[in-house]
Write a protein that holds these residues in place. Structure first.
Motif, PDB file in Angstrom:
ATOM      1  N   UNK A   1       0.876  -1.183   0.000  1.00 32.11           N
ATOM      2  CA  UNK A   1       0.000   0.000   0.000  1.00 32.11           C
ATOM      3  C   UNK A   1       0.913   1.233   0.000  1.00 32.11           C
ATOM      4  N   UNK A   2       0.331   2.397  -0.303  1.00 31.11           N
ATOM      5  CA  UNK A   2       1.107   3.628  -0.403  1.00 31.11           C
ATOM      6  C   UNK A   2       0.611   4.613   0.644  1.00 31.11           C
ATOM      7  N   UNK A   3       1.536   5.218   1.383  1.00 31.85           N
ATOM      8  CA  UNK A   3       1.176   6.230   2.370  1.00 31.85           C
ATOM      9  C   UNK A   3       2.158   7.391   2.250  1.00 31.85           C
ATOM     10  N   UNK A   4       1.746   8.569   2.724  1.00 31.95           N
ATOM     11  CA  UNK A   4       2.523   9.789   2.527  1.00 31.95           C
ATOM     12  C   UNK A   4       2.858  10.442   3.858  1.00 31.95           C
ATOM     13  N   UNK A   5       3.996  11.140   3.890  1.00 29.87           N
ATOM     14  CA  UNK A   5       4.305  12.021   5.012  1.00 29.87           C
ATOM     15  C   UNK A   5       3.529  13.321   4.798  1.00 29.87           C
TER      16      UNK A   5
ATOM     17  N   UNK B   1       4.456   0.208   1.763  1.00 28.01           N
ATOM     18  CA  UNK B   1       4.449  -0.694   2.913  1.00 28.01           C
ATOM     19  C   UNK B   1       3.591  -1.906   2.593  1.00 28.01           C
ATOM     20  N   UNK B   2       3.771  -3.014   3.319  1.00 27.39           N
ATOM     21  CA  UNK B   2       2.891  -4.170   3.101  1.00 27.39           C
ATOM     22  C   UNK B   2       1.463  -3.863   3.554  1.00 27.39           C
ATOM     23  N   UNK B   3       0.505  -4.568   2.978  1.00 23.09           N
ATOM     24  CA  UNK B   3      -0.869  -4.446   3.445  1.00 23.09           C
ATOM     25  C   UNK B   3      -0.932  -4.816   4.920  1.00 23.09           C
ATOM     26  N   UNK B   4      -1.723  -4.066   5.684  1.00 16.31           N
ATOM     27  CA  UNK B   4      -1.809  -4.321   7.112  1.00 16.31           C
ATOM     28  C   UNK B   4      -0.826  -3.505   7.925  1.00 16.31           C
ATOM     29  N   UNK B   5       0.013  -2.688   7.259  1.00  9.44           N
ATOM     30  CA  UNK B   5       1.005  -1.887   7.972  1.00  9.44           C
ATOM     31  C   UNK B   5       0.333  -0.839   8.840  1.00  9.44           C
ATOM     32  N   UNK B   6       1.000  -0.471   9.922  1.00  9.52           N
ATOM     33  CA  UNK B   6       0.480   0.479  10.916  1.00  9.52           C
ATOM     34  C   UNK B   6       1.366   1.725  10.936  1.00  9.52           C
ATOM     35  N   UNK B   7       0.961   2.762  11.693  1.00  9.52           N
ATOM     36  CA  UNK B   7       1.830   3.942  11.824  1.00  9.52           C
ATOM     37  C   UNK B   7       3.216   3.604  12.363  1.00  9.52           C
ATOM     38  N   UNK B   8       3.317   2.576  13.198  1.00 10.74           N
ATOM     39  CA  UNK B   8       4.630   2.181  13.713  1.00 10.74           C
ATOM     40  C   UNK B   8       5.508   1.675  12.566  1.00 10.74           C
ATOM     41  N   UNK B   9       4.941   0.839  11.688  1.00 13.69           N
ATOM     42  CA  UNK B   9       5.691   0.381  10.511  1.00 13.69           C
ATOM     43  C   UNK B   9       6.111   1.573   9.652  1.00 13.69           C
ATOM     44  N   UNK B  10       5.199   2.533   9.491  1.00 15.81           N
ATOM     45  CA  UNK B  10       5.479   3.723   8.680  1.00 15.81           C
ATOM     46  C   UNK B  10       6.645   4.505   9.271  1.00 15.81           C
ATOM     47  N   UNK B  11       6.637   4.696  10.601  1.00 22.96           N
ATOM     48  CA  UNK B  11       7.693   5.469  11.261  1.00 22.96           C
ATOM     49  C   UNK B  11       9.050   4.823  11.056  1.00 22.96           C
ATOM     50  N   UNK B  12       9.125   3.505  11.217  1.00 21.31           N
ATOM     51  CA  UNK B  12      10.404   2.818  11.022  1.00 21.31           C
ATOM     52  C   UNK B  12      10.819   2.824   9.552  1.00 21.31           C
ATOM     53  N   UNK B  13       9.850   2.856   8.632  1.00 23.88           N
ATOM     54  CA  UNK B  13      10.180   2.932   7.204  1.00 23.88           C
ATOM     55  C   UNK B  13      10.806   4.283   6.876  1.00 23.88           C
TER      56      UNK B  13
ATOM     57  N   UNK C   1      -3.083   1.069   7.998  1.00 23.53           N
ATOM     58  CA  UNK C   1      -3.085   2.151   7.020  1.00 23.53           C
ATOM     59  C   UNK C   1      -3.769   1.721   5.727  1.00 23.53           C
ATOM     60  N   UNK C   2      -4.348   2.697   5.055  1.00 24.77           N
ATOM     61  CA  UNK C   2      -5.003   2.462   3.767  1.00 24.77           C
ATOM     62  C   UNK C   2      -4.254   3.238   2.685  1.00 24.77           C
ATOM     63  N   UNK C   3      -4.459   2.845   1.435  1.00 25.62           N
ATOM     64  CA  UNK C   3      -3.828   3.542   0.322  1.00 25.62           C
ATOM     65  C   UNK C   3      -4.128   5.035   0.371  1.00 25.62           C
ATOM     66  N   UNK C   4      -3.076   5.862   0.252  1.00 29.16           N
ATOM     67  CA  UNK C   4      -3.263   7.306   0.192  1.00 29.16           C
ATOM     68  C   UNK C   4      -3.292   8.009   1.531  1.00 29.16           C
ATOM     69  N   UNK C   5      -3.197   7.283   2.646  1.00 29.00           N
ATOM     70  CA  UNK C   5      -3.216   7.925   3.966  1.00 29.00           C
ATOM     71  C   UNK C   5      -2.016   8.854   4.124  1.00 29.00           C
ATOM     72  N   UNK C   6      -2.258   9.989   4.796  1.00 28.39           N
ATOM     73  CA  UNK C   6      -1.182  10.904   5.171  1.00 28.39           C
ATOM     74  C   UNK C   6      -0.904  10.675   6.653  1.00 28.39           C
ATOM     75  N   UNK C   7       0.323  10.295   6.967  1.00 28.19           N
ATOM     76  CA  UNK C   7       0.670   9.876   8.327  1.00 28.19           C
ATOM     77  C   UNK C   7       1.670  10.856   8.933  1.00 28.19           C
ATOM     78  N   UNK C   8       1.314  11.399  10.085  1.00 31.08           N
ATOM     79  CA  UNK C   8       2.215  12.284  10.829  1.00 31.08           C
ATOM     80  C   UNK C   8       2.617  11.574  12.117  1.00 31.08           C
ATOM     81  N   UNK C   9       3.899  11.452  12.341  1.00 24.85           N
ATOM     82  CA  UNK C   9       4.409  10.749  13.522  1.00 24.85           C
ATOM     83  C   UNK C   9       4.706  11.754  14.627  1.00 24.85           C
TER      84      UNK C   9
END
Length: 696
Positions: free
Chosen positions: A384-388, A396-408, A433-441
């Motif tokens: 899936x694709x997520x943005x800062x 990220x793989x499907x099922x990824x969480x904000x924690x996975x995003x932060x480490x990525x 996370x879903x496709x297109x989510x904007x994630x702020x850590x």
């Protein structure tokens, strides 16, 4: 098998300037070195490296890669050395051959350890030059094509499983889909023989009953696009058995319920025509919502670019369509190998982003089992694709969480995170996370990774970093405990102990430094007697043979109590020897012993407080743990097995919470001391069945 002149002609066909003499020398060298060696098929062994070299020419790779393919088994299976290779073919070829060569010691390791060490070696070699992987993938593909000649069913199954779990996903991650599909197909028939036969027979029945339906659909698509003024090529195919089986397993459906068995590919002249073709198809036929993916504007990590859509054709038939240009198609099928074609000037530097993550995982994994687990998580597909907030894109793989995003984004960001906003809203860290989510850590400098995160992260990079941080914290806690116990040991030695005595003890015990000594004491890897003797040789001569201060079976003793005063250990905090303790004098019930950080003490108690300490360390105290398991068959048995291996007496066990897919248990354990309890916690936290283990 390719003859010498045929191989040279293949290379010269796409690279007229290739060093013909070096290619001839390499061919002759591998024939001479392998000599009379035979493969399981009975063919001369040198036929294998020659065929691997042929696969490399299909990809139009440079002459150094072709020579490496010819020589890749000489160091492992003949008397040739890397020095010989360098003397005859140069340093670059020698480096590549060394990267591909499997060390002989790997073959003597246990299966999981051997696979992990093999994988570790190739990941590290790939980090310097991706051509090492390209040759290895071709080597594995040819071995799979001849796997049926191996007589042992167990060996065939092991090689097939390793192929489908490691090499096929690696082929996908570098974009070599042709290799990936063929590896999956060849491995599938050995891993799931019955399913392979069943699906293959059903596909054969469909082909026999088909009255040209695939050709008819392909023609209809081409006519619709031609009428819109688009010049295209259209081809149709049925999905291969492994792809169908995987979809059946993921969706829990039967063969009859799979509606999109047929897939069609549209090749256009340019990128603009891809989108124009998509518009035509969505106008002529109804498309299935949620099944459209634009990998042209947002390519996959491996460089894959294409438009994917699913249409409802006549009679409610679902049809998958991929739309791409000719250049995209070439690069999609052969991935990074296409960049290494002899004419390309923009060759990759050998370390793409996902590969850097894998190298970090190699460094973080402390045993073969962890390495295999983390790497498999890192290389499997379904992204899936997520943005800062600034628009940077992360896959990220499907099922990824904000924690996975932060480490990525960065390992330090993951380590310091305390919360996350998804699309400007505060959300739990376990949110998928879903496709297109904007994630702020949201981060804090004094934050640290939490063990509970292992219950929901899905990326190998995050899991490896969390486990490394947890292990470091546990080591720090055990070392701190060891320092306190060391002070107690020193008190029992009549002579004064200085820095020189400590350094001497470290040397006598064969440890690296003083911190290692404290850790060994805290983890009960060495006894009090051994420490005393290392500090002051001869100091234990007067002790009885079994007078070890950690001797099991002694009654618990407390220092600081008036003789004859009774005591009991508080059940609110379950203190064990090694905890800092205080006593509360209770009327008519003696003294109640609490851990200094007990919540009951923090709430305030009016009774008299006594400053206490433990006597000789002893068994018999009860510690209470809360252990959260994955709610699956065998998890509870694995937990109790860990407790048994750590020689602990289970006083009680109770299920306190069920929150699918987890189950939490409270367990009372009779332990020797805090070090014993800490070891039990470490063993539990290392288990895949346990998502969290805490003392309460």
């Amino acid at each position: 098998m390719l003859r010498q002149y045929e191989l040279v002609e293949r290379v010269k066909a796409y690279d007229p300037d290739a060093d013909e003499a070096m290619l001839n020398r390499a061919y002759v060298y591998t024939v001479q070195k392998h000599g009379s060696q035979k493969r399981a098929s009975g063919d001369p062994y040198f036929s294998h490296p020659v065929e691997v070299a042929g696969l490399m020419t299909d990809l139009k790779l440079d002459q150094e890669t072709i020579v490496t393919a010819l020589l890749h088994d000489t160091v492992e299976d003949t008397l040739a050395t890397i020095e010989d290779i360098e003397a005859n073919f140069g340093g670059e070829v020698a480096r590549l051959v060394d990267g591909v060569t499997k060390l002989s010691k790997i073959e003597t390791m246990p299966e999981d350890e051997r696979a992990a060490e093999n994988l570790r070696k190739f990941l590290l070699a790939m980090s310097e030059d991706i051509r090492v992987l390209l040759v290895k993938l071709a080597d594995r593909l040819h071995n799979m094509r001849t796997l049926h000649f191996i007589k042992s069913p167990e060996k065939r199954a092991r090689i097939a499983r390793e192929t489908i779990e490691i090499y096929a996903p690696l082929a996908e991650r570098v974009g070599m889909y042709e290799y990936m599909r063929e590896m999956q197909m060849l491995a599938f028939r050995y891993i799931e023989a019955e399913a392979y036969e069943t699906i293959t027979q059903r596909l054969q029945q469909i082909r026999e009953s088909d009255t040209g339906q695939v050709d008819a659909i392909a023609l209809a698509i081409k006519q619709a696009l031609s009428e819109a003024g688009l010049k295209v090529e259209v081809s149709g195919r049925e999905k291969h058995p492994y792809s169908i089986w995987k979809k059946m397993a993921e969706r829990h459906v039967t063969f009859e319920q799979i509606t999109d068995i047929m897939a069609f590919r549209v090749i256009t002249e340019n990128e603009a025509d891809c989108y124009a073709a998509l518009g035509v198809l969505h106008t002529v036929w109804q498309f299935i919502p949620g099944r459209f993916k634009d990998y042209i504007s947002t390519p996959k990590n491996n460089g894959y670019r294409s438009l994917h859509t699913s249409l409802i054709y006549e009679n409610s038939m679902r049809v998958e369509v991929q739309i791409r240009t000719r250049v995209m198609h070439r690069r999609n099928e052969f991935g990074l190998a296409a960049h290494w074609a002899y004419k390309q000037g923009d060759r990759p530097d050998g370390q793409v982003g996902w590969l850097r993550d894998l190298i970090e995982i190699v460094d973080a994994s402390h045993d073969p089992e962890e390495l295999m687990e983390h790497t498999r998580l890192a290389i499997y597909q379904d992204r899936i694709f997520a943005f800062t907030p600034k628009g940077a894109l992360f896959q990220l793989p499907k099922g990824a969480t904000p924690v996975d995003f932060a480490f990525a984004v960065h390992t330090d960001l993951g380590a310091q995170m305390v919360g996350a906003k998804i699309n400007a809203r505060h959300m739990p860290l376990r949110t998928q996370l879903q496709n297109g989510d904007v994630v702020e850590i949201i981060k804090a400098e004094d934050a640290e990774p939490q063990l509970s995160w292992l219950g929901f992260v899905v990326t190998g990079k995050a899991r490896a970093a969390i486990r490394r941080a947890v292990r470091a914290k546990e080591r720090e806690e055990v070392s701190e405990l060891g320092s306190k116990l060391f002070d107690e040991i020193v008190e029992r030695i009549p002579s004064k102990i200085g820095k020189k005595a400590r350094a001497g003890a470290v040397e006598r015990l064969g440890l690296e430094d003083e911190d290692a000594l404290m850790y060994a004491i805290g983890a009960a890897k060495i006894t009090d007697r051994e420490v005393m003797e290392a500090l002051v040789p001869g100091s234990t001569a007067d002790l009885a043979p079994n007078d070890d201060w950690a001797q099991q079976g002694k009654a618990i003793s407390i220092r600081g109590l008036t003789a004859g005063v009774g005591f009991h250990l508080a059940e609110c905090c379950h203190p064990v020897p090694g905890d800092r303790i205080v006593g509360i004098r209770k009327r008519d019930s003696g003294v109640e012993v609490h851990a200094i950080d007990c919540i009951t003490l923090a709430n305030g108690i009016d009774d008299d407080w006594l400053d206490l300490s433990w006597g000789s360390r002893s068994a018999g105290a009860v510690g209470r743990l809360r252990i959260t398991l994955y709610d699956r068959m065998g998890a509870l048995a694995e937990m109790t097995g860990i407790l048994a291996k750590n020689h602990v007496n289970v006083k009680s066990i109770a299920l306190v919470q069920e929150d699918a897919p987890f189950a939490s248990w409270e367990v009372d354990l009779e332990v020797q001391d805090l070090a014993h309890l800490t070891r039990i916690l470490s063993a539990l936290r290392a288990s895949d069945a346990v998502t969290q283990a805490e003392r309460i």
